[in-house]
Motif scaffolding. Structure first.
Motif, PDB file in Angstrom:
ATOM      1  N   MET A   1       5.138   4.219  11.713  1.00 23.05           N
ATOM      2  CA  MET A   1       4.786   3.201  10.727  1.00 23.05           C
ATOM      3  C   MET A   1       4.843   1.829  11.398  1.00 23.05           C
ATOM      4  O   MET A   1       5.896   1.390  11.836  1.00 23.05           O
ATOM      5  CB  MET A   1       5.771   3.252   9.553  1.00 23.05           C
ATOM      6  N   ALA A   2       3.711   1.158  11.549  1.00 29.35           N
ATOM      7  CA  ALA A   2       3.669  -0.137  12.223  1.00 29.35           C
ATOM      8  C   ALA A   2       3.784  -1.263  11.209  1.00 29.35           C
ATOM      9  O   ALA A   2       3.128  -1.249  10.185  1.00 29.35           O
ATOM     10  CB  ALA A   2       2.353  -0.274  12.995  1.00 29.35           C
ATOM     11  N   ARG A   3       4.636  -2.204  11.505  1.00 27.09           N
ATOM     12  CA  ARG A   3       4.799  -3.365  10.635  1.00 27.09           C
ATOM     13  C   ARG A   3       4.596  -4.629  11.468  1.00 27.09           C
ATOM     14  O   ARG A   3       4.923  -4.672  12.643  1.00 27.09           O
ATOM     15  CB  ARG A   3       6.192  -3.376   9.986  1.00 27.09           C
ATOM     16  N   PRO A   4       4.076  -5.687  10.833  1.00 24.52           N
ATOM     17  CA  PRO A   4       3.794  -6.892  11.605  1.00 24.52           C
ATOM     18  C   PRO A   4       5.041  -7.663  11.970  1.00 24.52           C
ATOM     19  O   PRO A   4       6.001  -7.739  11.215  1.00 24.52           O
ATOM     20  CB  PRO A   4       2.914  -7.708  10.649  1.00 24.52           C
TER      21      PRO A   4
ATOM     22  N   VAL B   1       4.343  -6.189   0.926  1.00 22.58           N
ATOM     23  CA  VAL B   1       3.091  -6.719   0.405  1.00 22.58           C
ATOM     24  C   VAL B   1       2.120  -7.049   1.541  1.00 22.58           C
ATOM     25  O   VAL B   1       0.925  -7.174   1.326  1.00 22.58           O
ATOM     26  CB  VAL B   1       3.371  -7.964  -0.472  1.00 22.58           C
ATOM     27  N   ARG B   2       2.627  -7.132   2.757  1.00 21.84           N
ATOM     28  CA  ARG B   2       1.754  -7.405   3.896  1.00 21.84           C
ATOM     29  C   ARG B   2       1.030  -6.155   4.379  1.00 21.84           C
ATOM     30  O   ARG B   2       0.172  -6.232   5.249  1.00 21.84           O
ATOM     31  CB  ARG B   2       2.567  -8.022   5.038  1.00 21.84           C
ATOM     32  N   GLY B   3       1.381  -5.005   3.819  1.00 21.88           N
ATOM     33  CA  GLY B   3       0.708  -3.764   4.148  1.00 21.88           C
ATOM     34  C   GLY B   3      -0.436  -3.488   3.196  1.00 21.88           C
ATOM     35  O   GLY B   3      -0.810  -4.322   2.365  1.00 21.88           O
ATOM     36  N   PRO B   4      -1.018  -2.277   3.243  1.00 21.51           N
ATOM     37  CA  PRO B   4      -2.175  -1.953   2.411  1.00 21.51           C
ATOM     38  C   PRO B   4      -1.935  -2.106   0.913  1.00 21.51           C
ATOM     39  O   PRO B   4      -2.873  -2.403   0.175  1.00 21.51           O
ATOM     40  CB  PRO B   4      -2.461  -0.484   2.775  1.00 21.51           C
TER      41      PRO B   4
ATOM     42  N   PHE C   1       2.790   4.282   4.112  1.00 17.48           N
ATOM     43  CA  PHE C   1       2.367   4.259   5.511  1.00 17.48           C
ATOM     44  C   PHE C   1       1.597   2.972   5.788  1.00 17.48           C
ATOM     45  O   PHE C   1       0.850   2.486   4.949  1.00 17.48           O
ATOM     46  CB  PHE C   1       1.489   5.476   5.849  1.00 17.48           C
ATOM     47  N   TRP C   2       1.803   2.459   7.002  1.00 16.77           N
ATOM     48  CA  TRP C   2       1.083   1.278   7.463  1.00 16.77           C
ATOM     49  C   TRP C   2       0.140   1.695   8.585  1.00 16.77           C
ATOM     50  O   TRP C   2       0.497   2.522   9.427  1.00 16.77           O
ATOM     51  CB  TRP C   2       2.046   0.227   7.997  1.00 16.77           C
ATOM     52  N   PRO C   3      -1.060   1.143   8.629  1.00 19.00           N
ATOM     53  CA  PRO C   3      -1.984   1.517   9.705  1.00 19.00           C
ATOM     54  C   PRO C   3      -1.557   0.920  11.046  1.00 19.00           C
ATOM     55  O   PRO C   3      -0.894  -0.112  11.105  1.00 19.00           O
ATOM     56  CB  PRO C   3      -3.319   0.924   9.237  1.00 19.00           C
TER      57      PRO C   3
ATOM     58  N   ALA D   1      -1.077   8.340  12.487  1.00 17.81           N
ATOM     59  CA  ALA D   1      -0.338   8.925  11.367  1.00 17.81           C
ATOM     60  C   ALA D   1      -0.933  10.258  10.928  1.00 17.81           C
ATOM     61  O   ALA D   1      -0.207  11.234  10.711  1.00 17.81           O
ATOM     62  CB  ALA D   1      -0.310   7.948  10.193  1.00 17.81           C
ATOM     63  N   PHE D   2      -2.279  10.310  10.833  1.00 23.13           N
ATOM     64  CA  PHE D   2      -2.907  11.510  10.264  1.00 23.13           C
ATOM     65  C   PHE D   2      -4.092  12.021  11.072  1.00 23.13           C
ATOM     66  O   PHE D   2      -4.699  13.017  10.701  1.00 23.13           O
ATOM     67  CB  PHE D   2      -3.409  11.210   8.841  1.00 23.13           C
TER      68      PHE D   2
END
Length: 536
Positions: free
Chosen positions: A1-4, A373-376, A387-389, A417-418
């Motif tokens: 899971m990538a986060r900024p 909220v910064r994710g999808p 999940f984050w892209p 991820a998938f």
């Protein structure tokens, strides 16, 4: 899971070492210099002011980013805890100074507040003397100097100008990173242009050299800010025009890179401005008030139509028959521009007949919001719950025929991820009907037989009323005072969720329309939708 933007331990150690250096006597010696010989020009901030906010400030009512602190008339905001770190940055950045100066009695009050600030923080403070707080304070105090110096005593006036020079030198001598290098150099250059004598000249020359080097990195060839935030670009435009005016007053030429940046940023502001007069909101930037956006457009007036796409910034504009959509078809901004980046690939904003219907992103950089909220989930795009892209590649293809435009935007964010690639297609015809197709497809030939729930989210602008039809495959959307729009879909389910959006710095109730489906990892999934005027 990538986060900024996850700070590393090494980054934390470096920041701590830098804070300790700043607090030491050796650093204070490096930012001491020749005393300014008065004011050389009268710098002007071209931003519009809010007189109502000025009256509240005069009464001791400070409001930033949806938060509030009341200190009473002639109260002291400096010796009490602030509601949040972001609030403190706005307070110490003197972002409110222009509004206070716009009302009768505002200039003496601003002078009083600055004197109180100087008694507590004028020597040094790790928070107040760093980051955006320092950058904006230098800019705002330079612009306020013509109004405050005549009211100050001789000693206070000399201290004001000396402090302005010292803080500007500090801003240039120990920047917080290249992500705001252009903004910091502009603020320091404005301070240098404002000050007479060798102090101003030396500061100006050093700041302009820094600015010339940083602008080509901060402003892309199509005018999109490297942060990919439309608001960041608009704010830099305001700052550069203020500096350009100050240089003109000094009889100094506009540096070539600065002139190019102003023209490019102005073009990007036109590109991102919707028919309702507000900006499209991406990567932490807000929609902003129409009068504020119009003031930026008036700085470099043009009769030219907005460009249809921004190839370097990664955005497309679709427009026909009263519908306007702006689509993010690029990757998220990389370091050092990713401080407010969102992972919302393919997010889009939509205005119908001059009224906002869908906002691209609800993440507001100036507000205290959950990082999720910064994710999808915080963008009008496709996502998988929790999940984050992780995006390494994006693509976009556009075709136009007559009044119709077709756009295909894709990314590989779900590869790790998938094992899925994602494609989002838009088709806007000349009659004002917008069609969308959301597709995820396996990248490998042999994929596991697994099912995942996916969601396509449409964040409705505050004030938009929505109702899901009884058939569960359509919804009626209506902006205040506008016509109804019917969204139809072949998604497995459609639902409405309550949300809170930040608009003009204040929290407002809103809703998000969610199209839900199932993706089979072995063969992907396709969800179609169509938006058209409601016939009833």
């Amino acid at each position: 899971m990538a986060r900024p933007l996850q700070a590393s331990p090494l980054d934390a150690l470096w920041r701590q070492a830098r804070r300790e250096w700043r607090a030491g006597p050796l650093h204070r010696m490096t930012i001491a210099g020749a005393a300014p010989q008065g004011l050389a020009v009268r710098p002007r901030d071209p931003r519009p002011v809010d007189a109502a906010a000025g009256e509240r400030l005069l009464a001791g009512d400070f409001r930033f980013a949806g938060e509030r602190m009341e200190v009473g008339r002639e109260g002291d905001p400096w010796r009490r805890p602030t509601p949040s770190r972001r609030f403190a940055a706005a307070l110490h950045g003197f972002d409110w100074a222009p509004d206070l100066l716009a009302v009768e009695g505002g200039a003496p009050e601003l002078l009083r507040l600055w004197l109180e600030w100087r008694r507590l923080f004028g020597r040094f403070n790790a928070f107040a003397w760093s980051g955006r707080a320092l950058e904006r304070r230098v800019f705002h105090l330079a612009c306020a100097s013509p109004a405050l110096i005549p009211l100050a005593s001789e000693a206070e006036g000399a201290a004001y100008l000396a402090d302005l020079a010292r803080q500007a030198r500090h801003l240039l001598g120990d920047p917080d990173g290249p992500g705001r290098d252009a903004e910091q150099a502009t603020a320091a250059a404005l301070a240098g242009a404002s000050l007479a004598g060798k102090a101003g000249e030396a500061l100006l020359n050093k700041a302009l050299a820094r600015l010339e080097a940083s602008l080509p990195k901060a402003v892309l060839r199509d005018g999109v800010h490297a942060s990919r935030s439309p608001e960041r670009g608009l704010e830099l435009l305001f700052d550069l025009v203020a500096l350009d005016d100050a240089l003109s007053q000094r009889g100094a030429p506009t540096p070539a890179e600065m002139g190019r940046a102003i023209d490019r940023l102005a073009g990007a502001v036109r590109f991102f401005t919707h028919a309702d007069g507000r900006l499209a909101a991406f990567h932490g930037g807000g929609a902003l008030q129409p009068a504020y956006v119009a003031a930026a457009q008036a700085l470099v007036p043009s009769d030219a139509a907005p460009p249809k796409f921004a190839p370097y910034g990664g955005y497309h504009r679709l427009e026909a028959a009263g519908l306007q959509a702006i689509v993010d078809s690029g990757p998220p901004p990389a370091a050092p521009w990713a401080a407010d980046a969102c992972l919302q690939p393919g997010a889009f904003s939509l205005v119908c007949d001059g009224r906002r219907l869908v906002t691209a992103s609800v993440w507001a950089a100036g507000a205290d919001m959950d990082v999720a909220v910064r994710g999808p989930s915080g963008g009008s795009c496709l996502g998988f719950a929790d999940f984050w892209p992780e995006i390494s590649d994006t693509k976009a293809e556009r075709q136009e025929t007559g009044d119709a435009v077709w756009l295909e935007a894709g990314h590989d964010g779900w590869r790790f991820a998938f094992g899925l690639a994602c494609t989002r297609r838009f088709y806007l015809d000349g009659a004002g009907e917008l069609r969308g197709e959301e597709m995820v497809a396996p990248i490998a030939r042999e994929a596991e037989e697994e099912r995942r729930s996916l969601e396509i989210r449409f964040h409705l602008a505050p004030g938009v009323a929505a109702q899901v039809a009884a058939d569960g495959h359509s919804a009626l959307l209506r902006a205040a005072g506008g016509a109804g729009w019917r969204l139809r879909t072949d998604a497995a389910a459609i639902r409405l969720e309550a949300w809170t959006a930040i608009e003009d710095g204040q929290p407002r109730a809103s809703q998000v329309l969610v199209l839900a489906g199932i993706a089979h990892i072995s063969h992907g999934a396709t969800v179609r939708w169509k938006l058209e005027r409601d016939a009833r």
